[in-house]
Design a protein around this motif. Sequence first.
Motif, PDB file in Angstrom:
ATOM      1  N   GLY A 158     -12.742 -33.642 -71.064  1.00 45.08           N
ATOM      2  CA  GLY A 158     -11.906 -34.105 -69.955  1.00 45.08           C
ATOM      3  C   GLY A 158     -11.061 -35.308 -70.335  1.00 45.08           C
ATOM      4  O   GLY A 158      -9.994 -35.545 -69.732  1.00 45.08           O
ATOM      5  N   LEU A 159     -11.499 -36.069 -71.331  1.00 50.32           N
ATOM      6  CA  LEU A 159     -10.710 -37.218 -71.782  1.00 50.32           C
ATOM      7  C   LEU A 159      -9.375 -36.764 -72.367  1.00 50.32           C
ATOM      8  O   LEU A 159      -8.375 -37.488 -72.286  1.00 50.32           O
ATOM      9  N   GLU A 160      -9.344 -35.571 -72.975  1.00 53.03           N
ATOM     10  CA  GLU A 160      -8.090 -35.053 -73.506  1.00 53.03           C
ATOM     11  C   GLU A 160      -7.096 -34.776 -72.388  1.00 53.03           C
ATOM     12  O   GLU A 160      -5.879 -34.884 -72.577  1.00 53.03           O
ATOM     13  N   VAL A 161      -7.619 -34.362 -71.239  1.00 55.74           N
ATOM     14  CA  VAL A 161      -6.741 -34.100 -70.102  1.00 55.74           C
ATOM     15  C   VAL A 161      -6.104 -35.396 -69.624  1.00 55.74           C
ATOM     16  O   VAL A 161      -4.932 -35.429 -69.223  1.00 55.74           O
ATOM     17  N   ALA A 162      -6.896 -36.472 -69.691  1.00 54.81           N
ATOM     18  CA  ALA A 162      -6.366 -37.770 -69.250  1.00 54.81           C
ATOM     19  C   ALA A 162      -5.252 -38.242 -70.166  1.00 54.81           C
ATOM     20  O   ALA A 162      -4.188 -38.675 -69.708  1.00 54.81           O
ATOM     21  N   THR A 163      -5.505 -38.158 -71.480  1.00 57.38           N
ATOM     22  CA  THR A 163      -4.491 -38.567 -72.453  1.00 57.38           C
ATOM     23  C   THR A 163      -4.827 -37.961 -73.806  1.00 57.38           C
ATOM     24  O   THR A 163      -5.996 -37.960 -74.213  1.00 57.38           O
ATOM     25  N   PRO A 164      -3.827 -37.452 -74.525  1.00 57.53           N
ATOM     26  CA  PRO A 164      -4.074 -36.873 -75.861  1.00 57.53           C
ATOM     27  C   PRO A 164      -4.631 -37.886 -76.857  1.00 57.53           C
ATOM     28  O   PRO A 164      -5.139 -37.497 -77.905  1.00 57.53           O
ATOM     29  N   LEU A 165      -4.521 -39.183 -76.537  1.00 55.04           N
ATOM     30  CA  LEU A 165      -5.004 -40.206 -77.453  1.00 55.04           C
ATOM     31  C   LEU A 165      -6.506 -40.091 -77.704  1.00 55.04           C
ATOM     32  O   LEU A 165      -7.017 -40.535 -78.741  1.00 55.04           O
ATOM     33  N   PHE A 166      -7.226 -39.504 -76.751  1.00 56.39           N
ATOM     34  CA  PHE A 166      -8.682 -39.395 -76.893  1.00 56.39           C
ATOM     35  C   PHE A 166      -9.108 -38.203 -77.749  1.00 56.39           C
ATOM     36  O   PHE A 166     -10.284 -38.085 -78.093  1.00 56.39           O
ATOM     37  N   LYS A 167      -8.164 -37.318 -78.089  1.00 60.12           N
ATOM     38  CA  LYS A 167      -8.526 -36.081 -78.780  1.00 60.12           C
ATOM     39  C   LYS A 167      -9.349 -36.314 -80.058  1.00 60.12           C
ATOM     40  O   LYS A 167     -10.360 -35.635 -80.273  1.00 60.12           O
ATOM     41  N   PRO A 168      -8.996 -37.263 -80.920  1.00 56.55           N
ATOM     42  CA  PRO A 168      -9.785 -37.448 -82.158  1.00 56.55           C
ATOM     43  C   PRO A 168     -11.206 -37.961 -81.906  1.00 56.55           C
ATOM     44  O   PRO A 168     -12.047 -37.898 -82.806  1.00 56.55           O
ATOM     45  N   TYR A 169     -11.442 -38.486 -80.695  1.00 57.34           N
ATOM     46  CA  TYR A 169     -12.742 -39.112 -80.423  1.00 57.34           C
ATOM     47  C   TYR A 169     -13.697 -38.202 -79.647  1.00 57.34           C
ATOM     48  O   TYR A 169     -14.838 -38.590 -79.401  1.00 57.34           O
ATOM     49  N   VAL A 170     -13.228 -37.016 -79.253  1.00 55.71           N
ATOM     50  CA  VAL A 170     -14.060 -36.138 -78.432  1.00 55.71           C
ATOM     51  C   VAL A 170     -15.326 -35.723 -79.171  1.00 55.71           C
ATOM     52  O   VAL A 170     -16.450 -35.850 -78.652  1.00 55.71           O
ATOM     53  N   ILE A 171     -15.175 -35.220 -80.384  1.00 54.10           N
ATOM     54  CA  ILE A 171     -16.349 -34.749 -81.135  1.00 54.10           C
ATOM     55  C   ILE A 171     -17.277 -35.891 -81.509  1.00 54.10           C
ATOM     56  O   ILE A 171     -18.499 -35.794 -81.301  1.00 54.10           O
ATOM     57  N   PRO A 172     -16.776 -37.011 -82.071  1.00 56.67           N
ATOM     58  CA  PRO A 172     -17.693 -38.130 -82.362  1.00 56.67           C
ATOM     59  C   PRO A 172     -18.440 -38.626 -81.128  1.00 56.67           C
ATOM     60  O   PRO A 172     -19.644 -38.917 -81.205  1.00 56.67           O
ATOM     61  N   LEU A 173     -17.738 -38.725 -80.001  1.00 60.70           N
ATOM     62  CA  LEU A 173     -18.382 -39.202 -78.781  1.00 60.70           C
ATOM     63  C   LEU A 173     -19.442 -38.209 -78.308  1.00 60.70           C
ATOM     64  O   LEU A 173     -20.532 -38.605 -77.861  1.00 60.70           O
ATOM     65  N   THR A 174     -19.144 -36.912 -78.413  1.00 61.02           N
ATOM     66  CA  THR A 174     -20.128 -35.883 -78.039  1.00 61.02           C
ATOM     67  C   THR A 174     -21.379 -36.006 -78.895  1.00 61.02           C
ATOM     68  O   THR A 174     -22.505 -35.931 -78.389  1.00 61.02           O
ATOM     69  N   ILE A 175     -21.191 -36.207 -80.199  1.00 61.73           N
ATOM     70  CA  ILE A 175     -22.336 -36.323 -81.105  1.00 61.73           C
ATOM     71  C   ILE A 175     -23.170 -37.549 -80.771  1.00 61.73           C
ATOM     72  O   ILE A 175     -24.414 -37.494 -80.764  1.00 61.73           O
ATOM     73  N   VAL A 176     -22.518 -38.656 -80.465  1.00 64.47           N
ATOM     74  CA  VAL A 176     -23.248 -39.881 -80.096  1.00 64.47           C
ATOM     75  C   VAL A 176     -24.086 -39.639 -78.842  1.00 64.47           C
ATOM     76  O   VAL A 176     -25.268 -40.028 -78.782  1.00 64.47           O
ATOM     77  N   ILE A 177     -23.500 -38.994 -77.837  1.00 69.05           N
ATOM     78  CA  ILE A 177     -24.232 -38.715 -76.594  1.00 69.05           C
ATOM     79  C   ILE A 177     -25.430 -37.821 -76.875  1.00 69.05           C
ATOM     80  O   ILE A 177     -26.536 -38.048 -76.353  1.00 69.05           O
ATOM     81  N   LEU A 178     -25.245 -36.803 -77.714  1.00 66.29           N
ATOM     82  CA  LEU A 178     -26.344 -35.890 -78.034  1.00 66.29           C
ATOM     83  C   LEU A 178     -27.457 -36.606 -78.800  1.00 66.29           C
ATOM     84  O   LEU A 178     -28.649 -36.382 -78.550  1.00 66.29           O
TER      85      LEU A 178
END
Length: 637
Positions: free
Chosen positions: A144-164
Amino acid sequence: MSRRLRPTLDSQGVRGNSRVLSLSFLALGIVYGDIGTSPLYSMRECFYGSHPVALTPDNVLGVLSLIFWSLVVVVTVKYHVYVLRFDNRGEGGILALMGLVGMVKRLPPCVRRTLLILGVFGAALLYGDGMITPAISVLSAVEGLEVATPLFKPYVIPLTIVILIVLFFFQRRGTAGIGAVFGPVMLVWFSTLALMGIRGILWHPSVLFALNPWYAVRYFLQNGGHGFLVLGAVFLVTTGGEALYADLGHFGEKPIQIDWFNIVGPSLVLHYFGQGALLIERPSAAHNPFYLLAPKWALYPLVGLATIATVIASQAIISGVFSLTRQAIQLGYLPRMEIVHTSGEEIGQVYMPVVNWTLMASTIALVIGFRSSTNLAGAYGVAVSTTMIITTILAYVVARETLGWSVALAGTITAGFLIGDLAFLAANLFKIADGGWFPLLVAGIVFTVMTTWRRGRQILNARLREGALSPEDFVMSLKTRTPVRVPGTAVFMHRTREVIPPALLHSLKHYKALHANVILLTVMSEEVSHLRDDERLQFENLGEGIFRVTGRYGYMEEPDIPSLLERVSSDHQLPAPPMDTTYFLGRETLIVTGRPSGMVKWREKLFASMTRNAESAARFFRLPPNRVVELGAQIEF
């Protein structure tokens, strides 16, 4: 969670109703996490996934009709009305159903064996689901962060891994302290889904026409074979059905049904129809209709809420895998593993380190390998759709043989459900090349491990019985050659009650003495979830100070050997004081030879490896460590 949570209505009904409502609130956060987070990706996959259909108003109405009637037929009728009634002394899930089938003695042996194999395979499939669900749920929320702004696109996977990683590291602490907040959070989540759906429906109230099943029929007529493939995406709205059945023993049938009919079901229907209205209004929103249905000002709070909801859903799935593994151990399909109890009050809350770290590694690998929830959706559904078919088949046997339903009634109901189940499976099979191979691979590995362990134990028990001395013959020999008897009580644990434990013979040979009281203890796991107190204990006085004790436990219960001996001491006046009782255990070392065993050599080696690495009986049965003696033996296998 544990069986203690199931409601008991008192005679007045007031406290009982209050208890049911309390359990309903608690169940909201545990039972419905999986199906409740499906709106994050289900509708998107119908029009933006690996087999999308053209985004036209007619197709939107057709897909909405398919979603609605899937929720009605599969989730509501099949699971909430039909399958939930098949409880194994209050417990649900595919292993509970398999246990009920296993107790049907009049089935032909080949049919019974086939059904049990199906049940084991269905349980193995759930491990793949346990790996994919946290990955797709958390990743779809963070996207959903990508929907807010494309700037978050590179951080989606790292952030997902941290949460997991945080999620899996938190497992050791259990959910006893935070379980109470799951219900309120999920109530906010479902309320938000409903409000978002109403917002969309107000744009296009005509989407409510999709309640008519004719729109689903017309959809297939217009789209043909390609339209059929969308069932693989539609199926994603039903994937929590097996999970709610597995949680039957935690909460009971009524709280689960109250949640579905009053909160979860209506909220999901409203939300899916809201997404459909959005797609008619703005087809460009197909790449993420969930987040684009919300007003812009609510986007970041919605990402936060969705992330929390997916973490809760993942937590429930992970706990379910722990519970499934514990049941499989008790039923003799997996070797003993370390089990950590995370709550002193609820015995069902457990943590299993080996399972936890395996799930974490697999889930993170899935996120890195598939890189998006759309790609992961290709792997999702194959396992669950197969498990649903197995559940339908096993439920037919239980309805016929246990509940006494007629062939016509049980057969008609089963055939109706199988038509839908097989259609979903057929559509999901086209996902195999897109990632559906992964849960099948996991299921194949787990199934091989489970069946190898089960078969290996059968062969090992047969080997131990070869030429073994029966307890009756042993007692007769004591009358002619009486060894030195020393004070105290000795407990010799053995898996087979028909023979003298090898540890007893080794002890007698080594020490040239026997304790004054010798207990031959066998712990047996039954195919029912729980046993009554009067079914727990079997006691026999064989004479000469030798006693045979059998402790029987359901697959959802945990053997408590010290408590069992306290009961033996109390009921049968057999002294077994904790500080004057010694436990003798046998530890077999398997030597793989060329001797025929009934298993191919690689499976023999696999079984021997699992035996070496299994948790010791002393730790598994929680015996006092300073009162245990282990005696080893080498056995050719």
